[in-house]
Design a protein around this motif. Structure first.
Motif, short mmCIF file in Angstrom:
data_model
loop_
_atom_site.label_atom_id
_atom_site.label_comp_id
_atom_site.label_asym_id
_atom_site.label_seq_id
_atom_site.Cartn_x
_atom_site.Cartn_y
_atom_site.Cartn_z
N LEU A 12 0.81 -1.23 0.00
CA LEU A 12 0.00 0.00 0.00
C LEU A 12 0.83 1.27 0.00
O LEU A 12 0.58 2.17 -0.81
N PRO A 13 1.84 1.40 0.89
CA PRO A 13 2.63 2.65 0.85
C PRO A 13 3.30 2.87 -0.51
O PRO A 13 3.40 4.00 -0.99
N ARG A 14 3.77 1.77 -1.14
CA ARG A 14 4.41 1.90 -2.45
C ARG A 14 3.40 2.28 -3.54
O ARG A 14 3.70 3.03 -4.46
N ARG A 15 2.18 1.74 -3.41
CA ARG A 15 1.13 2.11 -4.37
C ARG A 15 0.80 3.59 -4.24
O ARG A 15 0.61 4.29 -5.24
N GLU A 16 0.73 4.07 -3.01
CA GLU A 16 0.39 5.48 -2.83
C GLU A 16 1.47 6.39 -3.41
O GLU A 16 1.16 7.40 -4.04
N LEU A 17 2.72 5.99 -3.22
CA LEU A 17 3.82 6.75 -3.80
C LEU A 17 3.74 6.75 -5.32
O LEU A 17 3.86 7.81 -5.98
N THR A 18 3.54 5.57 -5.90
CA THR A 18 3.47 5.46 -7.36
C THR A 18 2.32 6.31 -7.91
O THR A 18 2.46 7.03 -8.90
N ARG A 19 1.18 6.25 -7.23
CA ARG A 19 0.02 7.00 -7.68
C ARG A 19 0.28 8.51 -7.61
O ARG A 19 -0.09 9.26 -8.50
N ALA A 20 0.95 8.94 -6.53
CA ALA A 20 1.28 10.36 -6.39
C ALA A 20 2.23 10.81 -7.51
O ALA A 20 2.07 11.90 -8.08
N LEU A 21 3.19 9.96 -7.86
CA LEU A 21 4.12 10.31 -8.94
C LEU A 21 3.39 10.36 -10.28
O LEU A 21 3.63 11.25 -11.11
N LEU A 22 2.47 9.40 -10.51
CA LEU A 22 1.69 9.42 -11.75
C LEU A 22 0.83 10.68 -11.84
O LEU A 22 0.70 11.29 -12.91
N ALA A 23 0.24 11.08 -10.71
CA ALA A 23 -0.61 12.28 -10.71
C ALA A 23 0.22 13.51 -11.06
O ALA A 23 -0.20 14.38 -11.83
N ARG A 24 1.45 13.58 -10.52
CA ARG A 24 2.33 14.72 -10.84
C ARG A 24 2.73 14.68 -12.31
O ARG A 24 2.74 15.73 -12.98
N ALA A 25 3.04 13.48 -12.83
CA ALA A 25 3.42 13.37 -14.24
C ALA A 25 2.23 13.73 -15.13
O ALA A 25 2.40 14.29 -16.21
N GLN A 26 1.02 13.44 -14.66
CA GLN A 26 -0.18 13.80 -15.41
C GLN A 26 -0.31 15.33 -15.47
O GLN A 26 -0.58 15.90 -16.52
N GLU A 27 -0.07 16.00 -14.32
CA GLU A 27 -0.09 17.47 -14.31
C GLU A 27 0.94 18.04 -15.29
O GLU A 27 0.70 19.05 -15.94
N GLU A 28 2.10 17.37 -15.38
CA GLU A 28 3.15 17.87 -16.26
C GLU A 28 2.95 17.46 -17.71
O GLU A 28 3.74 17.83 -18.57
N GLY A 29 1.94 16.64 -17.97
CA GLY A 29 1.59 16.33 -19.35
C GLY A 29 2.20 15.07 -19.95
O GLY A 29 1.93 14.75 -21.10
N SER A 30 3.05 14.34 -19.20
CA SER A 30 3.66 13.15 -19.81
C SER A 30 2.81 11.89 -19.59
O SER A 30 3.07 10.85 -20.18
N VAL A 31 1.80 11.97 -18.72
CA VAL A 31 0.79 10.92 -18.62
C VAL A 31 -0.50 11.53 -19.17
O VAL A 31 -0.84 12.67 -18.85
N ALA A 32 -1.20 10.78 -20.02
CA ALA A 32 -2.39 11.31 -20.71
C ALA A 32 -3.42 11.82 -19.70
O ALA A 32 -3.59 11.23 -18.63
N PRO A 33 -4.11 12.94 -20.05
CA PRO A 33 -5.06 13.53 -19.10
C PRO A 33 -6.21 12.57 -18.75
O PRO A 33 -6.76 12.65 -17.66
N ASP A 34 -6.55 11.65 -19.67
CA ASP A 34 -7.65 10.73 -19.37
C ASP A 34 -7.17 9.38 -18.88
O ASP A 34 -7.94 8.42 -18.80
N ALA A 35 -5.88 9.26 -18.52
CA ALA A 35 -5.35 7.96 -18.07
C ALA A 35 -6.00 7.55 -16.75
O ALA A 35 -6.33 8.40 -15.92
N ASP A 36 -6.19 6.25 -16.57
CA ASP A 36 -6.76 5.68 -15.35
C ASP A 36 -5.58 5.36 -14.41
O ASP A 36 -4.89 4.36 -14.57
N LEU A 37 -5.35 6.26 -13.44
CA LEU A 37 -4.13 6.13 -12.62
C LEU A 37 -4.15 4.87 -11.75
O LEU A 37 -3.10 4.30 -11.45
N ASP A 38 -5.34 4.44 -11.34
CA ASP A 38 -5.40 3.19 -10.57
C ASP A 38 -5.00 2.01 -11.43
O ASP A 38 -4.25 1.12 -10.99
N ALA A 39 -5.49 1.99 -12.67
CA ALA A 39 -5.12 0.90 -13.58
C ALA A 39 -3.62 0.93 -13.83
O ALA A 39 -2.94 -0.11 -13.78
#
Lengths: 196, 196
Positions: free
Chosen positions: B130-157
């Motif tokens: 769980l702690p590693r998942r939360e970290l990964t999800r937070a990094l994905l959310a930041r990358a989404q803000e910066e535009g390198s992860v698609a805006p409609d990506a499913d971060l949980d998936a």
């Protein structure tokens, strides 16, 4: 066989079934030839005459468990039909299989013994995982041709991510039922571009 | 404790270490209180006085195994620094951990007992995953803000796909060494947009 009486296919089948069941319940370490013989209704020597060790016996039992037929699109179908249609069509059967307690137990036991008994994982990998990976990869390649998977996508990475996430979801706490598994698989396939 | 002598922290530690080792070697079904007592150099009664069953003992041993500290970006670092930089910086340690025989054995045994002994998976899930998942999800959310992860990506998936593929790669036949694991992780991170 070089020693003893000729093989008895019915006894062999009963022994393999019993070995498979006990392996799913208790793992390699919890399985003994004695228990298998008892459940199969044969003598211990009958088992030892066919299989020199419990590891050999469990390996063949796993081989039997993973060769069950599932409905499968042919190479011609993959080449000629829309990948979305094929994925949509297979979704129910895949979700039901992934939510079944029997497959969950098999996957758990095989992954669980992957470090201590890598031969079982190799059988499972060859007999069960590899053909499914090839199918997934072929569908991804078709979807890439059709433009719903990015042209620069790494199809090997995507194949691993789909297979890995599915396995992971099967074994994590509170495993989903078939409906929840279908919704989960749908979210993965949408994410990679295999469903819209 | 309501019965017997006061706890002896040194004996407790030796018992937990022995239980963890034997569990990694042989799984739940292959572990007995007797073996643990012998390896820890204590009497069987000393073990039973602390832990009513081998399942309780193994659960606490797993809890001990998963609470090791690893270097970890703080919430402030995640909010203020580039996600690529943080992922790049953590790549070596993650690859070395994922390629270590000890973590492979732990993951195998915990996943292997997820159907027969779900309590162990729950401890591992809460303490390690769980702690590693939360970290990964937070990094994905930041990358989404910066535009390198698609805006409609499913971060949980995407989080499941990263974690699932990594676990999968650890347990499949011919596991990679730390260098090959780093290259593999890099291909996953590039695929989801966490590295360029």
């Amino acid at each position: 066989m070089s020693r003893g009486r000729p093989r008895d296919p019915e006894a062999d089948r009963a022994i393999l079934d019993a070995a498979g069941e006990i392996f799913l319940e208790r793992g390699v370490e919890g399985t003994s030839i004695e228990q298998v013989a008892k459940r199969a209704g044969v003598g211990k020597l009958t088992v030892y005459r066919r299989w020199p060790s419990k590891e050999d016996l469990i390996a063949q039992a796993v081989e039997t468990l993973v060769t069950e037929e599932i409905p499968w699109p042919s190479p011609e179908q993959i080449a000629s039909r829309s990948p979305y249609e094929l994925v949509e069509q297979g979704l129910d059967a895949t979700a039901r299989a992934a939510a079944s307690p029997r497959l969950r137990a098999l996957v758990a036991r095989v992954f669980g013994s992957s470090v201590s008994h890598p031969a079982l994982m190799e059988i499972y990998w060859r007999g069960y995982i590899l053909p499914r990976r090839e199918l997934t990869r072929a569908l991804l390649a078709r979807a890439q041709e059709e433009g719903s998977v990015a042209p620069d996508a790494d199809l090997d990475a995507l194949t691993d991510m789909l297979a890995g996430a599915t396995t992971y979801r099967m074994l994590r706490p509170d495993p989903p039922d078939a409906d929840a598994m279908r919704a989960y698989l749908r979210s993965l396939y949408v994410q990679v571009g295999l469903l819209r």
